[in-house]
Design a protein around this motif. Structure first.
Motif, PDB file in Angstrom:
ATOM      1  N   GLU A 147       0.847  -1.198   0.000  1.00  0.00           N
ATOM      2  CA  GLU A 147       0.000   0.000   0.000  1.00  0.00           C
ATOM      3  C   GLU A 147       0.885   1.252   0.000  1.00  0.00           C
ATOM      4  O   GLU A 147       1.299   1.720   1.068  1.00  0.00           O
ATOM      5  N   PRO A 148       1.208   1.795  -1.170  1.00  0.00           N
ATOM      6  CA  PRO A 148       1.942   3.067  -1.218  1.00  0.00           C
ATOM      7  C   PRO A 148       0.957   4.208  -0.996  1.00  0.00           C
ATOM      8  O   PRO A 148       0.042   4.407  -1.792  1.00  0.00           O
ATOM      9  N   VAL A 169      -2.590  -2.391  -2.941  1.00  0.00           N
ATOM     10  CA  VAL A 169      -3.664  -2.086  -1.998  1.00  0.00           C
ATOM     11  C   VAL A 169      -4.006  -0.600  -2.064  1.00  0.00           C
ATOM     12  O   VAL A 169      -3.115   0.257  -2.031  1.00  0.00           O
ATOM     13  N   VAL A 170      -5.307  -0.300  -2.147  1.00  0.00           N
ATOM     14  CA  VAL A 170      -5.765   1.089  -2.203  1.00  0.00           C
ATOM     15  C   VAL A 170      -7.048   1.247  -1.397  1.00  0.00           C
ATOM     16  O   VAL A 170      -7.705   0.271  -1.036  1.00  0.00           O
ATOM     17  N   GLN A 174     -10.661   6.527  -3.154  1.00  0.00           N
ATOM     18  CA  GLN A 174      -9.661   7.487  -3.597  1.00  0.00           C
ATOM     19  C   GLN A 174      -9.079   7.140  -4.967  1.00  0.00           C
ATOM     20  O   GLN A 174      -8.809   8.018  -5.785  1.00  0.00           O
ATOM     21  N   THR A 175      -8.847   5.866  -5.222  1.00  0.00           N
ATOM     22  CA  THR A 175      -8.198   5.452  -6.467  1.00  0.00           C
ATOM     23  C   THR A 175      -8.526   3.988  -6.721  1.00  0.00           C
ATOM     24  O   THR A 175      -9.285   3.375  -5.969  1.00  0.00           O
ATOM     25  N   GLU A 176      -7.960   3.416  -7.779  1.00  0.00           N
ATOM     26  CA  GLU A 176      -8.219   2.017  -8.112  1.00  0.00           C
ATOM     27  C   GLU A 176      -6.909   1.235  -8.126  1.00  0.00           C
ATOM     28  O   GLU A 176      -5.845   1.766  -8.428  1.00  0.00           O
ATOM     29  N   THR A 177      -7.024  -0.031  -7.794  1.00  0.00           N
ATOM     30  CA  THR A 177      -5.860  -0.911  -7.766  1.00  0.00           C
ATOM     31  C   THR A 177      -5.409  -1.286  -9.177  1.00  0.00           C
ATOM     32  O   THR A 177      -6.237  -1.362 -10.098  1.00  0.00           O
ATOM     33  N   VAL A 178      -4.118  -1.526  -9.326  1.00  0.00           N
ATOM     34  CA  VAL A 178      -3.601  -2.016 -10.611  1.00  0.00           C
ATOM     35  C   VAL A 178      -3.594  -3.548 -10.632  1.00  0.00           C
ATOM     36  O   VAL A 178      -3.195  -4.143 -11.636  1.00  0.00           O
ATOM     37  N   THR A 179      -4.026  -4.179  -9.533  1.00  0.00           N
ATOM     38  CA  THR A 179      -4.115  -5.646  -9.482  1.00  0.00           C
ATOM     39  C   THR A 179      -5.549  -6.053  -9.128  1.00  0.00           C
ATOM     40  O   THR A 179      -5.780  -6.683  -8.084  1.00  0.00           O
ATOM     41  N   ARG A 186      -8.580  -1.240   1.426  1.00  0.00           N
ATOM     42  CA  ARG A 186      -8.548  -0.743   2.813  1.00  0.00           C
ATOM     43  C   ARG A 186      -9.215   0.624   2.802  1.00  0.00           C
ATOM     44  O   ARG A 186      -8.704   1.559   2.190  1.00  0.00           O
ATOM     45  N   LEU A 187     -10.326   0.757   3.503  1.00  0.00           N
ATOM     46  CA  LEU A 187     -11.095   2.001   3.498  1.00  0.00           C
ATOM     47  C   LEU A 187     -10.764   2.818   4.739  1.00  0.00           C
ATOM     48  O   LEU A 187     -11.065   2.407   5.864  1.00  0.00           O
TER      49      LEU A 187
END
Length: 235
Positions: A147-148, A169-170, A174-179, A186-187
């Protein structure tokens, strides 16, 4: 829908938690890993199908000036200042990673989360350290999550996750995962940690995970118990 919904941290008593959720993300292992006895007791006191995920010790990801070290029972040793965090391959970081692996084995964790602070930016030095660390250390039997928290270019995230076998992990608000094929959300709270997710937000979240293979939705905002239970009801 085969969605694994849980909380970041026990939040309620363990006995109550395991009746309400199928998975927990252990936070203690980030701040200061518990003893083997505590971890063994947690594993023994949950149903057979209950799942643990966990955060890696902050020594691996967070530099010595991070405010998260204030949670330590004993201050960070002087010789560790400037030697921890940012995926350095120093003795202090490698020892922290080894303890993380031990915790994962005892809990039989299915995933280990490497959560980075926003200060860990996509510089050449940081990318190099991440690559060197991931190719140097022993990997757990569990999946590795990353999770960056800062702003990272999508092409670079995609490249690193594929190359290093990491799950991106996102917070989906806020944004979307690339995987997306290995979704782990994680909210943290749309407007801050006290945010209560609206019914509309939870419906959009449900629609987003629909059709994905066994996605994880982990609530980390302060009103997380209520939000997670409302989301389960929607499912």
């Amino acid at each position: 829908m085969d969605v694994r919904v849980g909380l970041c941290g026990w939040t309620v008593s363990q006995a109550s938690y395991v009746r309400r959720f199928p998975v927990v993300e252990v936070q203690h292992t980030f701040y200061e890993p518990p003893s083997d006895a505590v971890l063994t007791r947690w594993r023994a006191q949950v149903p057979a199908g209950f799942e643990f995920t966990m955060k890696a010790w902050q020594r691996v990801t967070h530099e010595s000036n991070s405010p998260t070290y204030r949670r330590l029972k004993q201050p960070l040793p002087e010789d560790a200042h400037g030697q921890v965090g940012a995926f350095r391959t120093t003795p202090a970081v490698l020892a922290g990673w080894q303890r993380t692996l031990e915790c994962a084995r005892i809990l039989r964790a299915t995933a280990v989360l490497l959560q980075c602070p926003k200060s860990f930016r996509p510089t050449a030095e940081n990318v190099g350290r991440l690559r060197a660390f991931m190719t140097h250390v022993e990997r757990p039997a569990a999946r590795l999550l990353w999770e960056p928290r800062g702003e990272w270019p999508v092409p670079l995230l995609t490249e690193l996750c594929a190359e290093l076998d990491l799950v991106h992990v996102v917070d989906p608000m806020q944004t979307e995962t690339v995987t997306p094929e290995q979704t782990y959300y994680r909210l943290h709270g749309t407007t801050g940690s006290r945010h209560v997710h609206s019914d509309d937000e939870l419906r959009r979240l449900r629609d987003r995970v629909d059709g994905r293979p066994s996605p994880y939705v982990m609530f980390n905002n302060l009103p997380r118990v209520g939000d997670a239970e409302r989301f389960l009801a929607l499912l």
